[in-house]
Design a protein around this motif. Structure first.
Motif, PDB file in Angstrom:
ATOM      1  N   ALA A 152       0.832  -1.204   0.000  1.00  0.00           N
ATOM      2  CA  ALA A 152       0.000   0.000   0.000  1.00  0.00           C
ATOM      3  C   ALA A 152       0.864   1.251   0.000  1.00  0.00           C
ATOM      4  CB  ALA A 152      -0.907   0.006   1.222  1.00  0.00           C
ATOM      5  N   GLU A 153       0.395   2.282  -0.682  1.00  0.00           N
ATOM      6  CA  GLU A 153       1.009   3.600  -0.605  1.00  0.00           C
ATOM      7  C   GLU A 153      -0.002   4.532   0.043  1.00  0.00           C
ATOM      8  OE1 GLU A 153       3.753   6.644  -3.251  1.00  0.00           O
ATOM      9  OE2 GLU A 153       2.634   5.032  -4.237  1.00  0.00           O
ATOM     10  N   VAL A 154       0.416   5.236   1.094  1.00  0.00           N
ATOM     11  CA  VAL A 154      -0.500   6.005   1.923  1.00  0.00           C
ATOM     12  C   VAL A 154      -0.075   7.471   1.967  1.00  0.00           C
ATOM     13  CG1 VAL A 154      -1.398   6.340   4.266  1.00  0.00           C
ATOM     14  CG2 VAL A 154      -1.073   4.017   3.375  1.00  0.00           C
ATOM     15  N   TRP A 155      -1.050   8.350   1.749  1.00  0.00           N
ATOM     16  CA  TRP A 155      -0.876   9.782   1.948  1.00  0.00           C
ATOM     17  C   TRP A 155      -1.691  10.178   3.180  1.00  0.00           C
ATOM     18  CZ3 TRP A 155      -0.773   7.383  -2.646  1.00  0.00           C
ATOM     19  CH2 TRP A 155       0.227   7.747  -3.569  1.00  0.00           C
ATOM     20  N   ALA A 156      -1.039  10.801   4.154  1.00  0.00           N
ATOM     21  CA  ALA A 156      -1.700  11.203   5.398  1.00  0.00           C
ATOM     22  C   ALA A 156      -1.737  12.729   5.471  1.00  0.00           C
ATOM     23  CB  ALA A 156      -0.950  10.635   6.603  1.00  0.00           C
ATOM     24  N   VAL A 157      -2.931  13.297   5.666  1.00  0.00           N
ATOM     25  CA  VAL A 157      -3.113  14.746   5.674  1.00  0.00           C
ATOM     26  C   VAL A 157      -3.466  15.211   7.078  1.00  0.00           C
ATOM     27  CG1 VAL A 157      -4.414  16.687   4.716  1.00  0.00           C
ATOM     28  CG2 VAL A 157      -3.909  14.690   3.279  1.00  0.00           C
ATOM     29  N   GLU A 158      -2.741  16.204   7.572  1.00  0.00           N
ATOM     30  CA  GLU A 158      -3.002  16.761   8.898  1.00  0.00           C
ATOM     31  C   GLU A 158      -2.944  18.282   8.820  1.00  0.00           C
ATOM     32  OE1 GLU A 158      -3.975  17.852  12.370  1.00  0.00           O
ATOM     33  OE2 GLU A 158      -4.103  15.728  11.871  1.00  0.00           O
ATOM     34  N   LEU A 159      -3.920  18.947   9.422  1.00  0.00           N
ATOM     35  CA  LEU A 159      -4.024  20.404   9.369  1.00  0.00           C
ATOM     36  C   LEU A 159      -3.122  21.095  10.383  1.00  0.00           C
ATOM     37  CD1 LEU A 159      -5.400  23.000   8.340  1.00  0.00           C
ATOM     38  CD2 LEU A 159      -7.235  22.577   9.996  1.00  0.00           C
ATOM     39  N   SER A 160      -3.073  20.572  11.617  1.00  0.00           N
ATOM     40  CA  SER A 160      -2.357  21.229  12.712  1.00  0.00           C
ATOM     41  C   SER A 160      -0.865  20.900  12.667  1.00  0.00           C
ATOM     42  CB  SER A 160      -2.937  20.786  14.054  1.00  0.00           C
ATOM     43  OG  SER A 160      -2.079  21.114  15.119  1.00  0.00           O
ATOM     44  N   GLU A 161      -0.041  21.935  12.653  1.00  0.00           N
ATOM     45  CA  GLU A 161       1.402  21.702  12.655  1.00  0.00           C
ATOM     46  C   GLU A 161       1.846  21.051  13.964  1.00  0.00           C
ATOM     47  OE1 GLU A 161       5.578  24.088  11.782  1.00  0.00           O
ATOM     48  OE2 GLU A 161       3.644  25.055  11.474  1.00  0.00           O
ATOM     49  N   ARG A 162       1.220  21.435  15.072  1.00  0.00           N
ATOM     50  CA  ARG A 162       1.572  20.822  16.356  1.00  0.00           C
ATOM     51  C   ARG A 162       1.244  19.336  16.349  1.00  0.00           C
ATOM     52  NH1 ARG A 162      -1.021  21.996  22.367  1.00  0.00           N
ATOM     53  NH2 ARG A 162       0.709  21.096  23.576  1.00  0.00           N
ATOM     54  N   THR A 163       0.059  18.992  15.842  1.00  0.00           N
ATOM     55  CA  THR A 163      -0.320  17.588  15.764  1.00  0.00           C
ATOM     56  C   THR A 163       0.583  16.828  14.800  1.00  0.00           C
ATOM     57  OG1 THR A 163      -2.626  18.104  16.295  1.00  0.00           O
ATOM     58  CG2 THR A 163      -2.196  15.999  15.213  1.00  0.00           C
ATOM     59  N   ALA A 164       0.974  17.485  13.720  1.00  0.00           N
ATOM     60  CA  ALA A 164       1.803  16.823  12.714  1.00  0.00           C
ATOM     61  C   ALA A 164       3.157  16.404  13.268  1.00  0.00           C
ATOM     62  CB  ALA A 164       1.986  17.727  11.503  1.00  0.00           C
ATOM     63  N   THR A 165       3.635  17.071  14.324  1.00  0.00           N
ATOM     64  CA  THR A 165       4.892  16.624  14.927  1.00  0.00           C
ATOM     65  C   THR A 165       4.721  15.250  15.563  1.00  0.00           C
ATOM     66  OG1 THR A 165       4.462  17.752  17.039  1.00  0.00           O
ATOM     67  CG2 THR A 165       5.635  18.997  15.346  1.00  0.00           C
ATOM     68  N   TRP A 166       3.520  14.972  16.078  1.00  0.00           N
ATOM     69  CA  TRP A 166       3.235  13.644  16.635  1.00  0.00           C
ATOM     70  C   TRP A 166       3.093  12.613  15.513  1.00  0.00           C
ATOM     71  CZ3 TRP A 166       3.713  12.601  21.659  1.00  0.00           C
ATOM     72  CH2 TRP A 166       3.616  13.648  22.576  1.00  0.00           C
ATOM     73  N   THR A 167       2.427  13.006  14.422  1.00  0.00           N
ATOM     74  CA  THR A 167       2.329  12.104  13.280  1.00  0.00           C
ATOM     75  C   THR A 167       3.720  11.711  12.802  1.00  0.00           C
ATOM     76  OG1 THR A 167       0.514  13.581  12.593  1.00  0.00           O
ATOM     77  CG2 THR A 167       1.065  11.745  11.126  1.00  0.00           C
ATOM     78  N   ARG A 168       4.566  12.739  12.644  1.00  0.00           N
ATOM     79  CA  ARG A 168       5.931  12.506  12.186  1.00  0.00           C
ATOM     80  C   ARG A 168       6.691  11.600  13.155  1.00  0.00           C
ATOM     81  NH1 ARG A 168       9.823  14.096   8.146  1.00  0.00           N
ATOM     82  NH2 ARG A 168       8.154  15.474   7.510  1.00  0.00           N
ATOM     83  N   ARG A 169       6.551  11.871  14.421  1.00  0.00           N
ATOM     84  CA  ARG A 169       7.254  11.074  15.433  1.00  0.00           C
ATOM     85  C   ARG A 169       6.861   9.607  15.343  1.00  0.00           C
ATOM     86  NH1 ARG A 169       6.747  13.317  21.347  1.00  0.00           N
ATOM     87  NH2 ARG A 169       7.823  14.962  20.210  1.00  0.00           N
ATOM     88  N   ASN A 170       5.576   9.361  15.218  1.00  0.00           N
ATOM     89  CA  ASN A 170       5.132   7.970  15.132  1.00  0.00           C
ATOM     90  C   ASN A 170       5.560   7.321  13.826  1.00  0.00           C
ATOM     91  OD1 ASN A 170       3.791   7.519  17.656  1.00  0.00           O
ATOM     92  ND2 ASN A 170       2.179   8.907  16.987  1.00  0.00           N
ATOM     93  N   ALA A 171       5.539   8.090  12.746  1.00  0.00           N
ATOM     94  CA  ALA A 171       6.007   7.544  11.474  1.00  0.00           C
ATOM     95  C   ALA A 171       7.477   7.155  11.563  1.00  0.00           C
ATOM     96  CB  ALA A 171       5.788   8.558  10.354  1.00  0.00           C
ATOM     97  N   GLU A 172       8.282   7.988  12.204  1.00  0.00           N
ATOM     98  CA  GLU A 172       9.697   7.675  12.378  1.00  0.00           C
ATOM     99  C   GLU A 172       9.874   6.415  13.215  1.00  0.00           C
ATOM    100  OE1 GLU A 172      11.419  11.146  14.099  1.00  0.00           O
ATOM    101  OE2 GLU A 172      11.705  12.142  12.168  1.00  0.00           O
ATOM    102  N   ALA A 173       9.079   6.310  14.272  1.00  0.00           N
ATOM    103  CA  ALA A 173       9.213   5.151  15.160  1.00  0.00           C
ATOM    104  C   ALA A 173       8.795   3.863  14.458  1.00  0.00           C
ATOM    105  CB  ALA A 173       8.368   5.366  16.422  1.00  0.00           C
ATOM    106  N   VAL A 174       7.748   3.941  13.654  1.00  0.00           N
ATOM    107  CA  VAL A 174       7.223   2.744  12.998  1.00  0.00           C
ATOM    108  C   VAL A 174       8.020   2.388  11.748  1.00  0.00           C
ATOM    109  CG1 VAL A 174       5.222   1.813  11.762  1.00  0.00           C
ATOM    110  CG2 VAL A 174       4.889   3.070  13.898  1.00  0.00           C
ATOM    111  N   LEU A 175       8.406   3.410  10.985  1.00  0.00           N
ATOM    112  CA  LEU A 175       9.007   3.170   9.676  1.00  0.00           C
ATOM    113  C   LEU A 175      10.522   3.261   9.668  1.00  0.00           C
ATOM    114  CD1 LEU A 175       6.486   5.269   7.550  1.00  0.00           C
ATOM    115  CD2 LEU A 175       6.353   2.859   8.173  1.00  0.00           C
ATOM    116  N   GLY A 176      11.109   3.773  10.738  1.00  0.00           N
ATOM    117  CA  GLY A 176      12.550   3.919  10.800  1.00  0.00           C
ATOM    118  C   GLY A 176      12.933   5.380  10.889  1.00  0.00           C
ATOM    119  N   SER A 177      13.674   5.744  11.931  1.00  0.00           N
ATOM    120  CA  SER A 177      13.950   7.155  12.205  1.00  0.00           C
ATOM    121  C   SER A 177      14.772   7.812  11.108  1.00  0.00           C
ATOM    122  CB  SER A 177      14.675   7.299  13.550  1.00  0.00           C
ATOM    123  OG  SER A 177      15.891   6.575  13.539  1.00  0.00           O
TER     124      SER A 177
END
Length: 388
Positions: free
Chosen positions: A195-220
């Motif tokens: 699968a190829e996934v595009w994730a959209v987030e409006l809040s920059e503050r929230t997006a730091t959490w999205t990014r953090r989890n993506a790094e943890a799951v997919l490789g920092s």
């Protein structure tokens, strides 16, 4: 003092604070403070183990040693060190306080437990206190500024995954609108091989959490890109711009994320804006989303939700909460290819209205899915030209 008594007294504090699951929360806080598992706590209670003899099992050591080392954010504990941010003095319980637990004041584990218990007693969300929340096969970092993923959203993801299997779509294009912690998109990209996934987030503050989890799951290292200054929180792309940070950098990044980083794209933008991901219009197989949908006329009673979940992720933009979900339906209809599927979580009061709206805004078929308790919880809608 024995573990059983500590749990009993801590649960009494939480029960008096109006918490629905006081014993469970007390035990979970104890596992975090002492680096063990719930089964360790249950065993210690059964065997009348003294608190100072509580020790982590091999399983707990494995879990804690493999925890994410993502950088901490304000109000969020570091998963690497287990440290907590300072607790206000008016929330702190001493080692010999009103709840009657007399233990060695020098015990750092107990002091940590007491501090966490104090925070929970004033109705701070349990997930914010421990710094993470389970979702399907993932353990996601959460804290102030991000919506805590709920169990009912796991059903929304499963609905989409089951459809992909039934349709024999082996290389799907998927969009996660209103990404939040990244729970939906990261679940799909890790559970669907190509699968190829595009994730959209409006809040920059929230997006730091999205990014953090993506790094943890997919490789920092998958988030590094040439030209970045490699700050603790990587650069977020401009509104509507696809984040190619997971794609640059060569084989080392692919190895770090087992190739998954190349298939996950984080976009900072308005999920209802026709310009966001416009280049994907008419090509997406599946849109899965948990948008803000709480009616503004129905303020949640639980302090954990009302006072801590971000309002931007909570309220649906109108008294009935339908404004944002309806705009998400419009955007999904444009993104999806003919025959594509939308799965969208909603309030239990909105099922009939959203089915009707979808059927006159680009979707040939629509129905309501139900949660574990049988309540109408999510919309399932197929674009025109769908063939079963």
């Amino acid at each position: 003092m024995r573990v059983e008594e500590v749990v009993r007294r801590a649960a009494a504090v939480l029960r008096d604070a109006g918490i629905d699951t006081p014993e469970h929360d007390a035990k979970l806080l104890l596992t975090e403070a002492y680096g063990c598992t719930l089964s360790d706590i249950d065993k210690a209670m059964l065997l009348s183990t003294p608190l100072n003899a509580l020790a982590p099992s091999d399983e707990a050591l494995t879990i804690h040693s493999s925890a994410s080392s993502a950088p901490s954010d304000e109000g969020a504990p570091s998963r690497q060190t287990g440290e907590l941010p300072p607790v206000p003095q008016d929330r702190n319980f001493s080692a010999s306080d009103d709840w009657g637990c007399s233990v060695t004041p020098q015990s750092s584990q107990y002091q940590r437990f007491a501090a966490m218990l104090a925070r929970r007693a004033v109705r701070e969300p349990l997930q914010y206190i421990v710094g993470h929340a389970p979702f399907r096969y993932l353990d996601l970092a959460v804290g102030p500024g991000v919506f805590i993923p709920r169990p009912e959203t796991e059903l929304v993801v499963q609905e989409g995954l089951d459809w992909l299997v039934a349709q024999h779509i082996t290389v799907p294009r998927v969009v996660d609108l209103c990404a939040g912690s990244g729970a939906i998109g990261l679940s799909i990209v890790t559970e669907t091989a190509d699968a190829e996934v595009w994730a959209v987030e409006l809040s920059e503050r929230t997006a730091t959490w999205t990014r953090r989890n993506a790094e943890a799951v997919l490789g920092s290292t998958g988030c590094e890109r040439s030209g970045d200054n490699h700050d603790s929180v990587p650069r977020i792309p401009d509104a509507g711009q696809a984040d190619t940070g997971f794609e640059d950098g060569g084989a080392s990044r692919e190895t770090a994320g087992a190739g998954m980083g190349r298939r996950y794209h984080l976009v900072l933008g308005d999920a209802t804006d026709s310009n966001t991901l416009a280049e994907l219009d008419g090509t997406v197989d599946l849109v899965v989303t948990n948008p803000p949908y709480v009616p503004e006329s129905e303020i949640p009673e639980q302090p954990e939700v009302r006072d801590h979940d971000p309002e931007l992720a909570l309220y649906g933009g109108s008294p009935d909460g339908l404004l944002i979900p309806e705009r998400i339906i419009d955007r999904a209809a444009a993104l999806l290819r003919p025959g594509g599927l939308l799965v969208m979580e909603h309030d239990i009061s909105q099922g009939t209205a959203l089915v009707a709206y979808a059927q006159v805004h680009g979707f040939a078929q629509a129905h309501t899915g139900h949660d574990w308790t049988g309540r109408p919880r999510y919309l399932v809608a197929w674009c025109d030209d769908y063939c079963a």
